[in-house]
Structure formats: structure tokens, C-alpha cells
Design a protein around this motif. Structure first.
Motif, PDB file in Angstrom:
ATOM      1  N   LEU A 134       0.825  -1.211   0.100  1.00 34.65           N
ATOM      2  CA  LEU A 134      -0.179  -0.037   0.033  1.00 34.65           C
ATOM      3  C   LEU A 134       0.958   1.050   0.039  1.00 34.65           C
ATOM      4  N   GLU A 135       0.736   2.131  -0.829  1.00 34.42           N
ATOM      5  CA  GLU A 135       1.403   3.379  -0.934  1.00 34.42           C
ATOM      6  C   GLU A 135       0.882   4.309   0.061  1.00 34.42           C
ATOM      7  N   LYS A 136       1.897   4.987   0.638  1.00 38.63           N
ATOM      8  CA  LYS A 136       1.585   6.025   1.864  1.00 38.63           C
ATOM      9  C   LYS A 136       0.554   7.070   1.495  1.00 38.63           C
ATOM     10  N   VAL A 137       0.796   7.816   0.533  1.00 38.10           N
ATOM     11  CA  VAL A 137       0.215   8.875   0.460  1.00 38.10           C
ATOM     12  C   VAL A 137      -1.522   8.402   0.089  1.00 38.10           C
ATOM     13  N   GLY A 138      -1.621   7.482  -0.678  1.00 32.60           N
ATOM     14  CA  GLY A 138      -3.029   6.789  -1.224  1.00 32.60           C
ATOM     15  C   GLY A 138      -3.975   6.357   0.130  1.00 32.60           C
ATOM     16  N   THR A 139      -2.942   5.594   0.743  1.00 32.23           N
ATOM     17  CA  THR A 139      -3.518   5.225   2.244  1.00 32.23           C
ATOM     18  C   THR A 139      -4.072   6.121   3.230  1.00 32.23           C
ATOM     19  N   LEU A 140      -3.037   7.304   3.645  1.00 29.43           N
ATOM     20  CA  LEU A 140      -3.414   8.208   4.129  1.00 29.43           C
ATOM     21  C   LEU A 140      -4.597   9.027   3.678  1.00 29.43           C
ATOM     22  N   ALA A 141      -4.677   9.340   2.450  1.00 31.10           N
ATOM     23  CA  ALA A 141      -5.758   9.938   1.909  1.00 31.10           C
ATOM     24  C   ALA A 141      -7.262   9.185   2.292  1.00 31.10           C
ATOM     25  N   SER A 142      -7.130   7.857   1.986  1.00 31.01           N
ATOM     26  CA  SER A 142      -8.191   7.077   2.513  1.00 31.01           C
ATOM     27  C   SER A 142      -8.745   6.933   3.730  1.00 31.01           C
ATOM     28  N   PHE A 143      -7.739   7.269   4.819  1.00 32.83           N
ATOM     29  CA  PHE A 143      -8.066   7.334   6.329  1.00 32.83           C
ATOM     30  C   PHE A 143      -8.827   8.666   6.264  1.00 32.83           C
ATOM     31  N   ALA A 144      -8.139   9.732   5.821  1.00 33.28           N
ATOM     32  CA  ALA A 144      -8.560  11.326   6.011  1.00 33.28           C
ATOM     33  C   ALA A 144     -10.019  11.201   5.335  1.00 33.28           C
ATOM     34  N   HIS A 145     -10.237  10.556   4.107  1.00 32.94           N
ATOM     35  CA  HIS A 145     -11.540  10.427   3.435  1.00 32.94           C
ATOM     36  C   HIS A 145     -12.413   9.922   4.728  1.00 32.94           C
ATOM     37  N   ASP A 146     -12.107   8.965   5.007  1.00 29.68           N
ATOM     38  CA  ASP A 146     -12.955   8.045   5.908  1.00 29.68           C
ATOM     39  C   ASP A 146     -13.350   8.612   7.215  1.00 29.68           C
ATOM     40  N   PHE A 147     -12.339   9.362   7.704  1.00 30.22           N
ATOM     41  CA  PHE A 147     -12.408  10.151   8.818  1.00 30.22           C
ATOM     42  C   PHE A 147     -13.501  11.381   8.808  1.00 30.22           C
ATOM     43  N   GLY A 148     -13.217  12.011   7.600  1.00 28.05           N
ATOM     44  CA  GLY A 148     -14.275  13.212   7.365  1.00 28.05           C
ATOM     45  C   GLY A 148     -15.599  12.729   7.123  1.00 28.05           C
ATOM     46  N   LYS A 149     -15.906  11.521   6.405  1.00 23.52           N
ATOM     47  CA  LYS A 149     -17.156  11.142   6.051  1.00 23.52           C
ATOM     48  C   LYS A 149     -17.951  10.501   7.394  1.00 23.52           C
ATOM     49  N   ARG A 150     -17.272   9.516   7.837  1.00 26.98           N
ATOM     50  CA  ARG A 150     -17.907   8.813   8.834  1.00 26.98           C
ATOM     51  C   ARG A 150     -17.787   9.418  10.212  1.00 26.98           C
ATOM     52  N   VAL A 151     -16.537  10.149  10.650  1.00 28.29           N
ATOM     53  CA  VAL A 151     -16.618  10.559  12.007  1.00 28.29           C
ATOM     54  C   VAL A 151     -17.168  12.062  12.075  1.00 28.29           C
ATOM     55  N   MET A 152     -16.679  12.765  10.988  1.00 27.25           N
ATOM     56  CA  MET A 152     -17.167  14.269  11.037  1.00 27.25           C
ATOM     57  C   MET A 152     -18.370  14.539  10.281  1.00 27.25           C
TER      58      MET A 152
END
Length: 127
Positions: free
Chosen positions: A69-87
Motif C-alpha cells: 500500500l502506497e503511503k499517500v493513497g492510504t493516508l488519503a483513504s484514512f482522511a476521507h473515511d474520517f471526514g465522512k464517517r466521523v465528522m
């Protein structure tokens, strides 16, 4: 892209810093943060191999691991998930929230911003 678990992310971060690493070397890097036994680290590595997020090779007779897994793509996935599901945000998270991170450099920060901005519309998701 499937978002790794938090413990898998910690393993990936150790590999993004330096790879390849043996299971013992990975364990030494994540042990304090996760409070795990060596067997838990091995089990997590096995699970990550099955998912295809890491790969295994032999180097000088020792089994070593590398991140798939590529670092930036994986971090983007985490950030997207956090923004969508948590926030509960429909707009991408502002990249300024990552400024000062020890995990990404300026080039990676720019790529992260672009990935978050261009994230596919997922209104059909039922997460």
C-alpha cells in the motif's frame, strides 16, 4: 481501496519509514505503541499478507516485509473515511490539518491534497 485497521496502519508506518524489515524488526518498532506480544505482530503480518497490503520476501535467509500500500493513497483513504464517517463532512478535509506531520513531506502533502480533492463521489456507499 480498503482502509487498513489502526494496528495495520502502525505496521505500515514502520515499513514506510524503512523497508524491508523482518518481523522482529517490525515488532521492535511497534511494540511500545501497540503493547503487543511478538505473536500478535506475526498474526497481524499474516493478515496483512492475505489482504495484499504487504509482501514477503527472503533476504539473506531472513523473511522480510515491504509495504504494498502506497503511503499517500492510504493516508488519503484514512482522511476521507474520517471526514465522512466521523465528522459527517461531504467536502474534503482541509490539507492544512496535516501541516507539521512527521509522516509526510511537502511533495506528499501536495499529492494528499490532490487525492482528497479528487476523491470519487461515494453517495451510494452505505458505510
Amino acid at each position: 481501496m480498503a482502509t487498513p485497521s489502526i494496528s495495520e496502519l502502525i505496521v505500515l508506518k514502520s515499513l514506510w519509514r524503512q523497508q524491508p524489515l523482518s518481523a522482529r524488526e517490525i515488532h521492535q518498532q511497534v511494540e511500545a505503541e501497540l503493547g503487543w506480544s511478538y505473536s500478535s505482530t506475526r498474526k497481524t503480518l499474516e493478515r496483512m499478507l492475505e489482504k495484499g497490503s504487504i509482501r514477503q520476501a527472503t533476504f539473506h535467509g531472513v523473511q522480510v516485509y515491504e509495504a504494498v500500500l502506497e503511503k499517500v493513497g492510504t493516508l488519503a483513504s484514512f482522511a476521507h473515511d474520517f471526514g465522512k464517517r466521523v465528522m459527517e463532512m461531504d467536502a474534503p478535509l482541509p490539507v492544512t490539518m496535516f501541516t507539521g506531520s512527521k509522516l509526510v513531506d511537502d511533495d506528499e502533502l501536495s499529492r494528499l491534497e490532490q487525492l482528497l480533492h479528487d476523491w470519487p463521489d461515494d453517495k451510494g456507499d452505505e458505510q
